[in-house]
Write a protein that holds these residues in place. Structure first.
Motif, short mmCIF file in Angstrom:
data_model
loop_
_atom_site.label_atom_id
_atom_site.label_comp_id
_atom_site.label_asym_id
_atom_site.label_seq_id
_atom_site.Cartn_x
_atom_site.Cartn_y
_atom_site.Cartn_z
N ASP A 132 -15.10 -12.30 0.38
CA ASP A 132 -15.66 -11.20 1.17
C ASP A 132 -17.15 -11.36 1.43
OD1 ASP A 132 -13.23 -9.96 1.43
OD2 ASP A 132 -13.58 -8.44 -0.11
N GLU A 133 -17.85 -12.06 0.54
CA GLU A 133 -19.30 -12.19 0.70
C GLU A 133 -19.70 -13.13 1.83
OE1 GLU A 133 -21.05 -15.13 -2.50
OE2 GLU A 133 -19.46 -13.93 -3.42
N VAL A 159 -7.94 -13.74 -1.13
CA VAL A 159 -8.76 -13.48 0.06
C VAL A 159 -10.01 -12.66 -0.27
CG1 VAL A 159 -8.81 -12.34 2.31
CG2 VAL A 159 -6.85 -13.77 1.68
N PRO A 160 -9.92 -11.61 -1.10
CA PRO A 160 -11.12 -10.82 -1.40
C PRO A 160 -12.23 -11.61 -2.10
CG PRO A 160 -9.16 -9.55 -1.93
CD PRO A 160 -8.70 -10.95 -1.65
N LEU A 161 -11.90 -12.74 -2.71
CA LEU A 161 -12.93 -13.56 -3.35
C LEU A 161 -13.99 -14.01 -2.35
CD1 LEU A 161 -10.72 -15.94 -5.56
CD2 LEU A 161 -11.99 -13.93 -6.33
N THR A 184 -3.10 -12.33 -0.60
CA THR A 184 -3.75 -11.24 0.13
C THR A 184 -4.64 -10.38 -0.76
OG1 THR A 184 -1.83 -11.14 1.60
CG2 THR A 184 -3.35 -9.28 1.66
N LEU A 185 -4.13 -10.03 -1.94
CA LEU A 185 -4.82 -9.05 -2.79
C LEU A 185 -5.75 -9.67 -3.82
CD1 LEU A 185 -1.87 -6.56 -3.45
CD2 LEU A 185 -3.59 -6.51 -1.63
N GLU A 186 -5.51 -10.92 -4.20
CA GLU A 186 -6.31 -11.53 -5.26
C GLU A 186 -7.23 -12.65 -4.77
OE1 GLU A 186 -6.27 -10.40 -8.33
OE2 GLU A 186 -4.60 -9.02 -8.09
N ASN A 191 -15.50 -12.66 -9.85
CA ASN A 191 -14.70 -11.52 -9.40
C ASN A 191 -13.44 -11.25 -10.23
OD1 ASN A 191 -16.04 -10.79 -6.67
ND2 ASN A 191 -15.80 -13.01 -6.56
N GLU A 192 -12.94 -12.27 -10.91
CA GLU A 192 -11.73 -12.12 -11.71
C GLU A 192 -11.92 -12.79 -13.07
OE1 GLU A 192 -8.14 -13.19 -9.69
OE2 GLU A 192 -8.75 -12.31 -7.80
N ASN A 217 0.81 -1.21 0.00
CA ASN A 217 0.00 0.00 0.00
C ASN A 217 0.85 1.26 0.00
OD1 ASN A 217 -2.38 -1.48 0.08
ND2 ASN A 217 -2.38 -1.59 2.31
#
Length: 208
Positions: free
Chosen positions: A48-49, A44-46, A40-42, A145-146, A18
């Motif tokens: 989030d729901e 884990v956010p998958l 961490t960036l690609e 998401n991707e 960051n």
């Protein structure tokens, strides 16, 4: 995995990403650190729901395992050196997403009003069902998401089948797992991505 482990935590590396440009950070990071950045960036956010999901914050690298391998538990993800050094980022994302999907499976089942533990069928054990479901969830979440990574993965199903191997008592064969994914992909020909996912999830859950 019971060999030499390199234990890395994701928080410090995420913070450095960051505070510097992506290009500068990539030049400075080791392969292991780049792998954790990817996680961490690609990856884990998958997830989030899914609320109240205990996403592991520690990566343990088996320095002696040169195969493509991983396993997740509450608190950490253990991966092989072979996976870390793999040059195919889309496969790395799929493998990591598959492992986190194991943690999220029951949450997803609750969302589909499927109560209790994953049932074992007369022909397909709960262990093997868990692998089919983790594959399915990984593919679905990546597609949602991707999309660019998803398109790359669809072109590498034969390679994935080879990586997944012949199977064993707890894991279906690579050919069976790709066949299951193909049923999900074909399901999208006649319905939405979400409906195809729901239908395939329920089918696997209730397999004999």
């Amino acid at each position: 995995m019971k060999n030499t482990l390199l234990i890395l935590f994701i928080i410090g590396i995420a913070s450095s990403c960051n505070s510097n440009s992506t290009e500068d950070v990539q030049k400075k990071l080791t392969k292991a650190e780049q792998f954790i950045q990817l996680y961490t960036l690609e990856v884990v956010p998958l997830f989030d729901e899914y609320s109240d999901l205990n996403i592991p914050e520690e990566i343990q690298i088996d320095e002696n395992d040169l195969s493509v391998n991983a396993g997740a538990a509450f608190g950490y993800v253990e991966v092989s050196k072979g996976l870390v050094e793999l040059k195919d980022q889309s496969i790395q994302i799929f493998v990591l997403a598959h492992e986190l999907a194991h943690i999220a499976t029951l949450k997803q089942a609750e969302g589909f009003n499927l109560k209790g533990e994953l049932p074992s069928g007369s022909e397909t054990s709960d262990y093997k069902k868990a692998e089919y479901l983790a594959d399915l969830m990984a593919f679905y979440l990546i597609s949602k998401n991707e999309p660019e990574t998803y398109d790359l993965l669809k072109e590498k199903l034969n390679y994935l089948e080879e990586l997944l191997g012949n199977g064993d008592f707890t894991h279906p064969s690579g050919s069976s797992r790709i066949e299951s994914l193909m049923k999900y992909l074909k399901g999208m020909d006649n319905t939405s991505k979400e409906t195809a996912f729901s239908n395939r999830f329920r089918t696997i859950w209730s397999m004999n």
